[in-house]
Motif scaffolding. Structure first.
Motif, short mmCIF file in Angstrom:
data_model
loop_
_atom_site.label_atom_id
_atom_site.label_comp_id
_atom_site.label_asym_id
_atom_site.label_seq_id
_atom_site.Cartn_x
_atom_site.Cartn_y
_atom_site.Cartn_z
N THR A 337 1.18 -1.18 0.11
CA THR A 337 -0.02 0.02 -0.16
C THR A 337 1.16 0.90 0.08
N GLY A 338 2.37 1.58 0.68
CA GLY A 338 3.21 2.48 0.57
C GLY A 338 2.79 2.70 1.89
N GLU A 339 2.56 2.53 2.59
CA GLU A 339 2.03 3.54 4.28
C GLU A 339 3.30 3.78 4.85
N PHE A 340 4.07 2.02 4.58
CA PHE A 340 5.55 2.38 5.81
C PHE A 340 6.37 2.88 5.14
N THR A 341 6.02 2.90 3.72
CA THR A 341 7.77 3.81 2.84
C THR A 341 7.87 4.62 2.86
N CYS A 342 8.85 4.95 3.44
CA CYS A 342 9.56 6.73 3.51
C CYS A 342 10.70 6.11 2.21
N ASN A 343 11.90 5.74 2.48
CA ASN A 343 13.36 5.94 0.95
C ASN A 343 13.84 4.89 1.46
N MET A 344 12.93 3.52 2.15
CA MET A 344 13.86 2.68 1.99
C MET A 344 12.40 1.44 1.86
N VAL A 345 12.64 0.36 0.87
CA VAL A 345 11.46 -0.05 0.46
C VAL A 345 12.42 -2.22 1.00
N ASN A 346 10.91 -2.52 1.53
CA ASN A 346 11.52 -4.03 2.06
C ASN A 346 11.17 -5.34 0.31
N VAL A 347 12.37 -5.59 -0.42
CA VAL A 347 11.81 -6.48 -1.36
C VAL A 347 12.03 -7.66 -1.17
N GLN A 348 11.20 -8.78 -1.18
CA GLN A 348 11.56 -10.29 -1.36
C GLN A 348 12.21 -10.64 -2.46
N ILE A 349 13.50 -11.44 -1.46
CA ILE A 349 14.17 -11.65 -2.83
C ILE A 349 14.28 -13.06 -2.60
N PRO A 350 14.54 -14.29 -3.57
CA PRO A 350 14.73 -15.79 -4.22
C PRO A 350 15.52 -16.34 -3.75
#
Length: 425
Positions: A337-350
């Motif tokens: 949703t983007g409500e937790f995101t400032c300038n850091m983003v968390n992405v699932q890795i394989p």
């Protein structure tokens, strides 16, 4: 800072900004949030200040440094919307929160409230205090992403209400404004309100806030305590942090750490907060340059275009870069949703969730990303395990472009395969 460094207009954000930093050309930094990144113009100002210190240490320490510290405190107080007499400078956020938490006089039945997302060193501090005289209980609130601010606020209210209370009891809540792992903006102002309603002290770990979180207004939010690093997102020299202690609570923080020569026993003070500021102006010989670099960092940020310009670019890059990296991996972002995101983003890795977190796994990621033996390029991002999956926390900065996320995707896919193979060998 020299005129040459600030001549004309700054270049556009993105890779043209790299010339203002000292990065190895073979290093792609998507982990700025961990240690900060010192701009060269701020470094030049620091070097100039160092020469001033070393030209006459006696004059600087005995006469000049107090005026410069006062100037820094005035600037950063305005920046975070606090009264100047509520702001002091400390080494880092961990140092500040340790100073605050160790200042409470703990008794049996007192409670420290943490979260599962509380920074690991602060989790250690809570355990240490539990093991120390007074033995306050640690009550942990569980947060699992994906979630929402509304769910967190409702759950936190219920958690505070579930704590057995008795007369004379202290309950102290350690709350992240932006969590470290995952990198997520918390509804901390709402949690502060809940603490007030419940008669709970709020201690805000704002390590990632200054320079990343927009429109910080401590006067409006009114936490009991708040500490934030200036060497992370603000571009000051590591390490330095600002510590806010509300006037009403300055009697609690009786001594700086280390204790200063201007310490006054509570029984001898003419008013409760006497000597609070003075203790932090001098409590032992340190390198005075990092805290004083706040002035140069603020000047650099103003030259770049100010807070709105900086954070608009970094936030947009975090959102777009995270989505692009998730597309590359065929995975997802943690905060859809983007409500937790400032300038850091968390992405699932394989990496298979069957691989469990351990010191060995952490070491393998560090070695293969930062000191590889099979490629020239080095990349950095925070790798962590949460809620049954592995994630990369990527920090977007003024030098970041989408191609950096693409490179990270290529390298991380390779590293994940290498880590899995090595663990199976």
């Amino acid at each position: 800072m020299t005129q040459l460094e600030f001549e004309g207009s700054p270049p556009p954000f993105g890779h043209p900004m790299l010339k203002y930093f000292a990065f190895d050309p073979n290093y792609v930094n998507l982990n700025h949030g961990s240690y900060g990144s010192l701009p060269l113009p701020v470094l030049a100002a620091c070097n100039k200040l160092t020469m001033q210190v070393e030209s006459n240490p006696d004059l600087f320490v005995r006469v000049e440094q107090t005026e410069l510290i006062t100037k820094c405190r005035a600037q950063i107080s305005k920046f975070v919307g606090a009264k100047m007499n509520e702001i002091v400078l400390v080494r880092n956020t961990s140092h500040g929160i340790n100073t605050i938490m160790r200042s409470f006089e703990w008794n049996a039945g007192d409670v420290i409230v943490t979260c599962t997302s509380t920074y690991d060193a602060m989790q250690g501090l809570a355990r240490f205090l539990h093991d120390s005289p007074g033995h306050p209980k640690v009550s942990q609130f569980v947060i699992q992403w994906p979630t929402s601010h509304a769910v967190i606020v409702a759950g936190y209210r219920a958690h505070l209400q579930s704590i057995p209370r008795h007369s004379g009891q202290k309950v102290v809540a350690m709350i992240d404004s932006i969590t470290s792992v995952p990198g997520a903006l918390m509804p901390w102002q709402e949690l502060v309100k809940l603490c007030k309603e419940a008669g709970v002290y709020s201690v805000i770990d704002g390590a990632h806030s200054i320079g990343q979180e927009m429109n910080i207004d401590l006067g409006k939010a009114d936490p009991d305590f708040w500490v934030s690093n200036c060497h992370k997102w603000l571009f000051a020299k590591r390490g330095c942090a600002v510590m806010f202690v509300a006037e009403r609570n300055q009697h609690i923080v009786k001594s700086s750490f280390p204790t200063s020569k201007v310490y006054i026993s509570p029984s001898d003070r003419t008013f409760p907060a006497q000597s609070f500021i003075e203790q932090y102006n001098w409590n032992g010989t340190i390198d005075f340059v990092p805290p004083l670099s706040i002035t140069a960092a603020l000047e650099f940020r103003k030259w770049l275009g100010g807070e709105d310009a900086i954070n608009s670019y970094c936030h947009d890059m975090a959102i777009r870069g995270g989505a692009h990296l998730a597309w590359i991996f065929g995975t997802r972002v943690l905060d859809e949703t983007g409500e937790f995101t400032c300038n850091m983003v968390n992405v699932q890795i394989p990496l298979s969730p069957d691989v469990r977190p351990s010191e060995k796994v952490n070491s393998l990621f560090t070695q293969k990303m930062l000191a590889p033996t099979n490629r020239k390029t080095k990349v950095s991002a925070g790798i962590f395990y949460h809620n049954g999956a592995w994630w990369a926390r990527c920090s977007a900065q003024i030098w970041t472009e989408l191609s950096d996320f693409e490179l990270l995707g290529t390298v991380l896919a390779e590293v994940c395969r290498e880590v899995a193979d090595e663990l199976q060998a």
